[in-house]
Design a protein around this motif. Structure first.
Motif, PDB file in Angstrom:
ATOM      1  N   GLY A   1       0.188   4.636 -11.951  1.00 13.68           N
ATOM      2  CA  GLY A   1      -0.889   5.543 -11.510  1.00 13.68           C
ATOM      3  C   GLY A   1      -0.662   5.320  -9.640  1.00 13.68           C
ATOM      4  N   GLY A   2      -1.384   6.428  -9.104  1.00 12.14           N
ATOM      5  CA  GLY A   2      -1.386   6.455  -7.723  1.00 12.14           C
ATOM      6  C   GLY A   2      -1.580   5.391  -7.068  1.00 12.14           C
ATOM      7  N   VAL A   3      -2.800   4.347  -7.607  1.00 13.91           N
ATOM      8  CA  VAL A   3      -2.960   3.239  -6.821  1.00 13.91           C
ATOM      9  C   VAL A   3      -1.634   1.947  -6.859  1.00 13.91           C
ATOM     10  N   ALA A   4      -0.928   2.333  -7.855  1.00 10.27           N
ATOM     11  CA  ALA A   4       0.034   1.521  -7.948  1.00 10.27           C
ATOM     12  C   ALA A   4       1.048   1.504  -6.733  1.00 10.27           C
ATOM     13  N   ALA A   5       0.972   2.533  -5.937  1.00  9.24           N
ATOM     14  CA  ALA A   5       1.636   2.784  -4.599  1.00  9.24           C
ATOM     15  C   ALA A   5       1.233   1.549  -3.512  1.00  9.24           C
ATOM     16  N   ASN A   6       0.013   0.992  -3.872  1.00 11.34           N
ATOM     17  CA  ASN A   6      -0.794  -0.190  -3.044  1.00 11.34           C
ATOM     18  C   ASN A   6       0.055  -1.183  -2.883  1.00 11.34           C
ATOM     19  N   ARG A   7       0.589  -1.653  -1.434  1.00 11.22           N
ATOM     20  CA  ARG A   7       1.568  -2.786  -1.568  1.00 11.22           C
ATOM     21  C   ARG A   7       0.871  -4.124  -1.748  1.00 11.22           C
ATOM     22  N   HIS A   8      -0.507  -4.262  -1.468  1.00 10.18           N
ATOM     23  CA  HIS A   8      -1.067  -5.389  -1.650  1.00 10.18           C
ATOM     24  C   HIS A   8      -1.426  -5.570  -3.356  1.00 10.18           C
ATOM     25  N   LEU A   9      -1.625  -4.714  -3.974  1.00 11.88           N
ATOM     26  CA  LEU A   9      -1.690  -4.743  -5.407  1.00 11.88           C
ATOM     27  C   LEU A   9      -0.442  -5.290  -6.065  1.00 11.88           C
ATOM     28  N   ARG A  10       0.640  -4.419  -5.395  1.00 10.16           N
ATOM     29  CA  ARG A  10       1.852  -4.780  -6.157  1.00 10.16           C
ATOM     30  C   ARG A  10       2.262  -6.346  -5.795  1.00 10.16           C
ATOM     31  N   ALA A  11       1.931  -6.707  -4.650  1.00  9.74           N
ATOM     32  CA  ALA A  11       2.440  -8.091  -4.376  1.00  9.74           C
ATOM     33  C   ALA A  11       1.472  -8.943  -5.009  1.00  9.74           C
ATOM     34  N   ALA A  12       0.339  -8.746  -5.433  1.00  9.37           N
ATOM     35  CA  ALA A  12      -0.607  -9.533  -5.871  1.00  9.37           C
ATOM     36  C   ALA A  12      -0.206  -9.705  -7.511  1.00  9.37           C
ATOM     37  N   LEU A  13       0.411  -8.502  -8.214  1.00  6.25           N
ATOM     38  CA  LEU A  13       0.522  -8.786  -9.341  1.00  6.25           C
ATOM     39  C   LEU A  13       1.746  -9.368  -9.879  1.00  6.25           C
ATOM     40  N   GLN A  14       2.727  -8.915  -8.841  1.00  8.55           N
ATOM     41  CA  GLN A  14       4.232  -9.781  -8.789  1.00  8.55           C
ATOM     42  C   GLN A  14       3.915 -11.290  -8.906  1.00  8.55           C
TER      43      GLN A  14
ATOM     44  N   PHE B   1       6.711  -4.623 -13.899  1.00 10.36           N
ATOM     45  CA  PHE B   1       7.390  -3.576 -13.503  1.00 10.36           C
ATOM     46  C   PHE B   1       6.467  -2.516 -12.702  1.00 10.36           C
ATOM     47  N   VAL B   2       6.847  -1.777 -11.808  1.00 11.87           N
ATOM     48  CA  VAL B   2       6.120  -0.795 -11.043  1.00 11.87           C
ATOM     49  C   VAL B   2       7.170   0.226 -10.661  1.00 11.87           C
ATOM     50  N   PRO B   3       6.466   1.615 -10.695  1.00  9.35           N
ATOM     51  CA  PRO B   3       7.571   2.567 -10.266  1.00  9.35           C
ATOM     52  C   PRO B   3       7.790   2.596  -8.777  1.00  9.35           C
ATOM     53  N   PRO B   4       8.596   3.297  -8.185  1.00  4.88           N
ATOM     54  CA  PRO B   4       8.884   3.535  -6.888  1.00  4.88           C
ATOM     55  C   PRO B   4       7.699   4.246  -6.414  1.00  4.88           C
ATOM     56  N   PRO B   5       7.112   4.082  -5.053  1.00  2.27           N
ATOM     57  CA  PRO B   5       6.207   4.994  -4.787  1.00  2.27           C
ATOM     58  C   PRO B   5       6.038   6.556  -5.020  1.00  2.27           C
TER      59      PRO B   5
END
Ligand code: KG4
Ligand code: ZN
Length: 337
Positions: free
Chosen positions: A275-288, A299-303
């Motif tokens: 989803g669009g918010v998956a581009a959020n760097r802080h959310l990506r880092a927190a879930l990683q 897994f997360v798609p490229p922005p």
């Protein structure tokens, strides 16, 4: 896997404020993008602070024919099927894509397939190498939707939990708007959050603690907006970066709480963000970090594939067609799932 009968698909997406067309194909057992064209309407809606449905429908109508032509010409190959987002979304916007797809498929004697926009977002991850393999847990976080799903197979899903009010992207956009950041403010909130103090503002949790794993983003959004308005009335200053950082931290904490519990509950060892918010760097880092700590794959798609696009609709369509899904000429758009 048996060689699929439908190898190359024209996909169309028009559920909100992006008109999109793409051609995707099977390659070595995985979806591959041959063309992906997106026409964003954001400049048309920005002056109103949000998407205006009537303007969206008209803009889709104008954009769709040149966009499909461009996608087909760029791919430069024959197609075997047509896929379109039929739900959920703005009804007038969806109708443009659905009717175009029906007309194109009928005129060219091609099979038609309807795609759920949420499933499409998740399928943006199937272009990654390696790609996530079901079963896995998925968080879809966009401007209109926030839900945790159990993806049992490429075509079988069940909802684990969802937001009871605002979507995450909507909450980001509304807080941004009160700070004078143009629509959609999510990406700017992401940038500002890196510059501020994430502990400057104390905010309520968006994780509902009743065992449901649901979210509520309206309380935290309203808490921030009320405080911003109070300060504006009293001429008290604040740092936008502190607001963005504190709000982002609160959102990431709530997501990690519910995702951690959902991973535990389902026993899944893989998490997919979309989803669009998956581009959020802080959310990506927190879930990683959450997945690393639990020994799970993330897994997360490229922005570029996080926001609305038609390639993701095509990826899901390849699996749906392979599973035998076909829509008939009575296919209609619907606003909800
Ligand atoms: O998936 P999407 O393109 O459209 C819907 O299906 O709703 O998501 C758009 C949403 C908007 O609310 C936008 O502000 C948000 O995604 N967004 C972000 C970021 N980039 C886009 N939110 C937070 N951080 C970002 N980097
Ligand atoms: Zn979307």
């Amino acid at each position: 896997m048996k060689e699929p009968e439908i190898r190359t698909v024209l996909a169309i997406e028009s559920s909100c404020d992006e008109t999109a067309a793409a051609v995707v194909t099977w390659e070595n057992g995985a979806p591959r993008i041959l063309s992906s064209c997106v026409n964003s309407q954001i400049p048309l809606h920005a002056r109103y602070g949000g998407v205006v449905p009537e303007i969206a429908s008209r803009a889709h109508t104008e954009a769709i024919t040149p966009l499909v032509t461009e996608a087909l010409q760029t791919a430069g190959c024959a197609i075997d099927g047509v896929a379109v987002t039929s739900h959920p979304g703005l009804i007038g916007a969806l109708l443009v894509g659905v009717n175009f797809a029906k007309g194109y498929a009928f005129a060219n004697d091609l099979p038609l397939c309807e795609i759920d926009h949420i499933r499409g977002h998740i399928a943006a991850n199937y272009f990654s190498a390696p790609a996530p393999r079901p079963p896995f847990l998925a968080l879809v976080a966009s401007g209109g939707h926030t839900s945790i799903l159990l993806v049992e197979s490429h075509t079988a899903f069940s909802v684990v939990s969802r937001t009871r009010d605002d979507a995450i992207g909507e909450a980001f956009d509304k807080v941004a708007r009160v700070m004078g950041i143009p629509y959609p403010g999510g990406a700017e909130m992401d940038r500002l959050a890196s510059l501020g103090d994430a502990h400057a503002w104390k905010l309520p949790s968006a994780a509902i603690a009743d065992g449901s794993l649901d979210f509520s983003f309206s309380g935290i959004k309203t808490a921030v907006i009320n405080e911003l308005n109070r300060r504006a009335m009293k001429n008290e200053s604040y740092e936008k970066a502190d607001v963005a950082a504190s709000f982002t931290r609160a959102v990431c904490d709530a997501v990690c709480t519910q995702i951690g519990a959902a991973l535990q509950k389902t026993g899944c060892g893989t998490l997919v963000l979309a989803g669009g918010v998956a581009a959020n760097r802080h959310l990506r880092a927190a879930l990683q970090a959450l997945c690393d700590a639990r020994g799970c794959s993330f897994f997360v798609p490229p922005p570029a594939l996080c926001g609305d696009n038609a390639a993701m609709i095509g990826a899901q369509a390849l699996y749906e067609f392979a599973a035998g899904a076909r829509a008939d000429w009575a296919l209609n758009a619907r606003p909800s799932d």
